[in-house]
Design an enzyme around this catalytic site. Sequence first.
Site, mmCIF file in Angstrom:
data_model
loop_
_atom_site.group_PDB
_atom_site.id
_atom_site.type_symbol
_atom_site.label_atom_id
_atom_site.label_comp_id
_atom_site.label_asym_id
_atom_site.label_seq_id
_atom_site.Cartn_x
_atom_site.Cartn_y
_atom_site.Cartn_z
ATOM 1 N N LYS A 34 0.891 -0.911 0.190
ATOM 2 C CA LYS A 34 -0.357 0.413 -0.277
ATOM 3 C C LYS A 34 0.940 1.148 -0.063
ATOM 4 C CE LYS A 34 -0.649 1.241 4.652
ATOM 5 N NZ LYS A 34 -1.736 1.428 5.667
ATOM 6 N N HIS A 60 40.687 -17.490 20.486
ATOM 7 C CA HIS A 60 40.591 -16.182 21.216
ATOM 8 C C HIS A 60 41.835 -15.284 20.867
ATOM 9 C CE1 HIS A 60 42.032 -14.949 25.406
ATOM 10 N NE2 HIS A 60 43.065 -15.037 24.738
#
Length: 466
Positions: free
Chosen positions: A34, A444
């Site tokens: 719309k 790490h």
Amino acid sequence: MNSYDVAIIGSGPGGYVAAIRCAQLGMKTAIIEKYSVLGGTCLNVGCIPSKALLDSSHHYEDAVKHFEDHGIEIPGDIKVNLEKMIARKQTVVDQTTGGIDFLMKKNKVDVYQGVGSFKDATHITIKGEKEEEIEAKNTIIATGSKPSTLPFIEIDKERIITSTEALKLKEVPKHLIIIGGGVIGLELGQVYKRLGAEVTVVEYMDRIIPTMDAGLSKELNKVFKKEKFNMKASHKVKSVERVGDDVIVKADDKKGNEVEFKGDYCLVSVGRKPYTDGLNAEAAGVKLNDRGQVEVNAHLQTTASNIYAIGDVVKGAMLAHKAEEEGVFVAETIAGQKPHIDYNLIPGVVYTWPEVAAVGKTEEQLKEAGVNYKVGQFPMRALGRSRASMDIDGFVKVLADKNTDEILGVHMIGARAADMIAEAVVAMEYRASAEDVSRMSHAHPTFTEAIKEAALAATDDRALHV
């Protein structure tokens, strides 16, 4: 009259993804929107613009509060240009919605602009600049949701606003009162708090983000109080009145005493409700329930066998990624495939900082179901990566079955939790045990090491770094 295998009403994340998947599967597809731009609430006035403002305001806060600690010195005052910030947000939105236009063309999906309304189960009237009609063997309703309010509140879109207006304010509020301590209110509240507003959050329930694990709520509340948010849980709002440029909010606290809040803006953020205006569902034999949702079965099929519904307009969490999964699910169902969605494994995220993310069951749900479970929890501040980036708030919590060690839920609050939660989703999709995750090598230093450590804690209470 143009005829299609599938017509989709609504072009949000559910609708446009459904259109792409239908086209990929060889179906002639149309999408009806719309508004003049595709993308729905999420791309235009929801997920994307709010994240743009969250990122911009985060940069500003870092510059003001943290750059000096990092050895970065900026001469002179650091100022906010809200107009430019809002303009950048709109640029991001425009780029994203433009990308949807490209995807529709690429996949040869016909786009109709106007309100889609059922004439009957196989014909849809589209009322836009002109009125036209199309025929569709199957239709997918993906009309989404709109902001809810309370019956006694009049939204004037100037001082008493919804999230839509909060994304395009022309000034930083002096005092922003937020009614509702859920995802949308907290995210927008943090944006304007960073930019200098006083922020009061008034929540009816006894805690913020009440649908998430209580531990996450408690930790986020602690962070927000540290940032000097005025947090008011267990407060029932009973009136909101505008007086000139002020807004007066009156509420009863948990003891029944009346409390008054005065600000220059009030954001009403009490959730969202399904949007079906203009759909004329009854003409197609599509039933709505008493909450305004489209009724669907396990295949997301409505009471009209050739019509389906997905996303915010049906039951379940109102999440863009849930709508996307449902869009793909329905497209593949129509094509005769056997798709599957595990709703338990759709993650939820709050994009504040620290971010909050979760998947699976909460402790409250496991207790209520009588499940024998164990908990492993690891604090973010114990990670080298967290200390390096100065993001030490939060934790990761892993819930696992006490007998089988299968992971039942993962709940986290911390830097990049929104991205990290995907690891938990993958693990739970494959029904991993806490020990499985604890034995995976994690790079790490990273934030995701907290997931491994929490899994170690859940396995034999053997987290390594606490």
